[in-house]
Design an enzyme around this catalytic site. Structure first.
Site, PDB file in Angstrom:
ATOM      1  N   SER A   1      -8.053  -1.191   6.980  1.00 34.29           N
ATOM      2  CA  SER A   1      -7.127  -0.357   8.319  1.00 34.29           C
ATOM      3  C   SER A   1      -6.651   0.917   7.744  1.00 34.29           C
ATOM      4  O   SER A   1      -5.850   1.529   8.480  1.00 34.29           O
ATOM      5  CB  SER A   1      -6.223  -1.309   8.899  1.00 34.29           C
ATOM      6  OG  SER A   1      -6.513  -2.408   9.222  1.00 34.29           O
TER       7      SER A   1
ATOM      8  N   GLU B   1      -7.643  -7.564  -2.667  1.00 33.26           N
ATOM      9  CA  GLU B   1      -8.274  -6.873  -1.462  1.00 33.26           C
ATOM     10  C   GLU B   1      -9.165  -8.010  -0.702  1.00 33.26           C
ATOM     11  O   GLU B   1      -9.551  -7.625   0.476  1.00 33.26           O
ATOM     12  CB  GLU B   1      -9.166  -5.786  -2.138  1.00 33.26           C
ATOM     13  CG  GLU B   1      -8.704  -4.732  -1.064  1.00 33.26           C
ATOM     14  CD  GLU B   1      -7.598  -3.873  -0.895  1.00 33.26           C
ATOM     15  OE1 GLU B   1      -6.849  -3.861   0.019  1.00 33.26           O
ATOM     16  OE2 GLU B   1      -6.897  -3.730  -2.140  1.00 33.26           O
TER      17      GLU B   1
ATOM     18  N   THR C   1       0.787  -1.397   0.002  1.00 34.78           N
ATOM     19  CA  THR C   1       0.140   0.082   0.152  1.00 34.78           C
ATOM     20  C   THR C   1       0.998   1.295   0.110  1.00 34.78           C
ATOM     21  O   THR C   1       2.007   1.081   0.433  1.00 34.78           O
ATOM     22  CB  THR C   1      -0.864   0.007   1.203  1.00 34.78           C
ATOM     23  OG1 THR C   1      -1.570  -1.082   1.306  1.00 34.78           O
ATOM     24  CG2 THR C   1      -2.043   1.275   1.117  1.00 34.78           C
TER      25      THR C   1
HETATM   26  N1  GLU Z   1      -5.574  -3.929   2.383  1.00 32.30           N
HETATM   27  C1  GLU Z   1      -5.025  -3.242   3.468  1.00 32.30           C
HETATM   28  C2  GLU Z   1      -6.350  -2.455   4.229  1.00 32.30           C
HETATM   29  O1  GLU Z   1      -6.995  -1.848   3.610  1.00 32.30           O
HETATM   30  C3  GLU Z   1      -4.348  -2.247   2.792  1.00 32.30           C
HETATM   31  C4  GLU Z   1      -3.206  -2.882   2.549  1.00 32.30           C
HETATM   32  C5  GLU Z   1      -2.079  -3.053   3.317  1.00 32.30           C
HETATM   33  O2  GLU Z   1      -1.391  -2.165   3.658  1.00 32.30           O
HETATM   34  O3  GLU Z   1      -1.934  -4.197   3.934  1.00 32.30           O
HETATM   35  O4  GLU Z   1      -6.114  -2.466   5.407  1.00 32.30           O
END
Ligand code: GLU
Length: 597
Positions: free
Chosen positions: A476, A451, A412
């Site tokens: 998160s 996701e 991310t």
């Molecule tokens: N999928 C993660 C989330 O929405 C973000 C990606 C990550 O930093 O792991 O929390």
């Protein structure tokens, strides 16, 4: 007045490997030379550095090309939303393992015109065919690299909505910087190389991915130029046709075909599960405006992202608990984070009836705060009862079973941007794992997200984050904007899965309670307590604070690196301070529009 002709700087790699930009002579819309205050106007080198101070606009991203794309938009009169979309699309080129058009994310935006904070939810959705048991029993690692974990992409709809609601550029214009970087290429840095190397085995298992990211069978070498003409062409068509090309058209059909029948390399032994996505799932997708979360901390208004992210509610609850404590240090930071995660895990997801108001109420925070003692509390801390009826000190319910947590990687990315009007964007964009699901859509130059691995796989009766038709997995991501007396004070955010929440919280604690400047607050070693027996911590954190905190009952598990934050602060003297990481993830890039007033 906006200059519609966005031109991009030339990247120059110097001997010694540092990358700079020189700007070819550009004219402003009216044909005037660019303001002499801008470094690029004088052919001045723009270097990748983690802190920049100045005026007129500021940008911090993980990547120099993306920061430069945003700054160029600002310089030509675009606002923070225009610049954010341009930077996000550019990150899809230069940071394609963290961000991209087939991912999702959350924008928090302070609109200087009306003093309001808005958010745009571009989170991916599950296909209609997905049910609470669709991921049950599937090994996590197998889901990571699959068609099944690909959610309906949200970024394109989010970019269009953001531009339509708050921007001044057309979609086509906002994509222009990314198209140029994808066509002319950029210099492969260590991070890009390492991210391909770490993914090499699974990238090799898909013909399309291997062709793009393993040219000649190996990760692109550091210092070479990497071009992605197919992605440039994709962005060009997207700019021309609009998001319908993805949500109702040919690009969408190709995404669905790829998800249903991933292009597995002949001879690969990987078990690649197909996805459930249909064209109707794409057509049903909407990016959504949502009210932000808000808490007040020592007179400052802290705005964040509401569900389906748990970012705003968890950071907000933890701040409220901290405010209810007599003193705040690292022990209190870890304990409040533990409590807030207990509540997040039980109550927050993309479901009706999340008790958001109560989770963020002072009454609930006070009740939770009285569980914080001199020593670390037992694990796991049970969730509280955000029911509106609070006692000064309700005894804790007995500890429940320890929650299993999926591994948290460094994936991310987060950016902050401010514009000349005082508008501010904090924006997290992601394709979930580093490298998403590992599958490039053939001929289109971008990776798909995975996701849907953010759902609880189950069985887990009552868990608000089980998969469901059209549901958004709990996130998160915690892009955060803080106002004081109605004016922007700072913005901050980070990548890192569930550690995003603790990184944002720790930076705010460092800044507000431990006397650090924002650059110090970002650089300081991190620890992340998420209601687990052990607290993950960077080795430098353990070295510096381990003895004192271990004596109070904390148990640490070393982890090399947590997060890769970006922030901006409006300093008292009117200067902007853009801040990126000095070291983590190879260091980020902070830029300001003008160094002098
Ligand atoms: N999928 C993660 C989330 O929405 C973000 C990606 C990550 O930093 O792991 O929390």
């Amino acid at each position: 007045m906006i200059d519609r002709r966005l031109a991009l700087p030339l990247a120059v790699v110097l001997a010694g490997g540092s990358v700079l930009f020189t700007q070819p002579a550009l004219a402003s819309p009216a044909g005037h030379p660019m303001s002499p205050g801008h470094p690029a106007a004088s052919g001045h080198r723009v270097e990748k550095k983690p802190v920049a101070e100045g005026y007129g606009g500021a940008v911090a991203t993980v990547d120099l090309d993306a920061s430069q794309a945003a700054l160029d938009v600002l310089r030509r009169g675009g606002n923070a939303v225009d610049a954010a979309v341009a930077a996000a699309a550019t990150l899809g080129v230069t940071e394609p393992f963290s961000a991209g058009l087939a991912g999702g994310g959350f924008i928090v935006y302070y609109d200087a015109r009306n003093g309001k904070v808005h958010t745009i939810d571009g989170r991916e959705t599950a296909p209609k065919a997905m049910t609470a048991s669709s991921l049950e029993g599937i090994p996590f690692d197998e889901a990571v690299t699959s068609g099944l974990s690909a959610g309906v992409p949200g970024s394109v709809a989010q970019w269009e909505l953001a531009l339509r609601r708050f921007g001044t550029l057309s979609f086509r214009q906002a994509l222009q910087p990314a198209i140029e970087v994808a066509s002319r290429g950029f210099t492969v840095d260590q991070t890009f190389h390492d991210q391909v190397a770490a993914n090499a085995a699974r990238f090799a298992d898909f013909t399309s991915t291997a062709r793009l990211y393993l040219p000649g069978g190996a990760p692109p070498r550091v210092g070479t130029t990497f071009r992605n003409p197919e992605l440039a062409a994709t962005y060009r068509t997207l700019g021309r046709e609009g998001g319908d090309w993805l949500y109702r058209g040919r690009l969408g059909a190709e995404i669905v075909a790829t998800v249903k029948k991933p292009p597995v390399t002949p001879g690969s032994t990987r078990n690649v599960r197909p996805g459930l996505m249909e064209p109707s799932d794409l057509a049903a997708y909407r990016a959504l405006e949502r009210p932000p979360t808000k808490v007040t901390y020592r007179g400052m208004d802290v705005y964040g992202m509401a569900p389906p992210s748990s970012g705003g509610s968890t950071v907000g609850e933890a701040l409220n608990i901290l405010e209810a404590l007599p003193g705040v240090g690292l022990h209190e930071y870890l304990e409040t984070s533990r409590l807030a995660f207990a509540d997040r895990n039980k109550y927050v997801g993309d479901v009706p009836g999340v008790p958001l108001e109560q989770l963020l109420s002072d009454g609930f925070a006070k009740e939770r705060a009285c569980l914080v003692g001199d020593r670390a509390m037992g694990n796991p801390a049970p969730a509280g009862s955000p029911d509106g009826s609070y006692e000064p000190c309700r005894p804790a319910a007995p500890a429940g079973e320890a929650a299993e947590e999926a591994p948290q990687g460094p994936e991310t990315t987060h950016m902050v941007i401010t514009d000349r009007w005082g508008g501010v964007v904090a924006y997290n964009i992601t394709i979930e794992s580093t490298g998403g699901n590992g599958i490039v859509v053939p001929g289109r130059g971008f990776l798909l997200n995975n996701e849907l691995t953010d759902f609880t796989f189950g069985p887990a009766a009552g868990d608000p984050n089980l998969p469901g038709p059209g549901k958004r997995p709990r996130s998160s991501m915690a892009p955060t904007i803080v106002l004081k007396n109605g004016r922007p004070l700072l913005a901050v955010g980070s990548p890192g899965g569930a550690t995003i929440i603790t990184t944002v919280l720790q930076i705010l604690v460092n800044r507000w309670e431990l006397g650090m400047t924002m650059p110090e607050a970002l650089a300081a070693p991190r620890a992340s307590q998420r209601n687990t027996a052990q607290t993950q911590a960077e080795p430098a954190f353990i070295e510096r604070h381990g003895a004192e905190l271990t004596a109070r009952g904390h148990v640490f598990a070393p982890t090399p690196e947590i997060g890769a934050a970006t922030a901006v602060e409006f300093l008292r003297d009117g200067r902007l301070q853009a801040v990126a990481e000095p070291v983590r993830r190879g260091g980020g890039s902070a830029l300001v529009l003008r160094e002098r007033r």
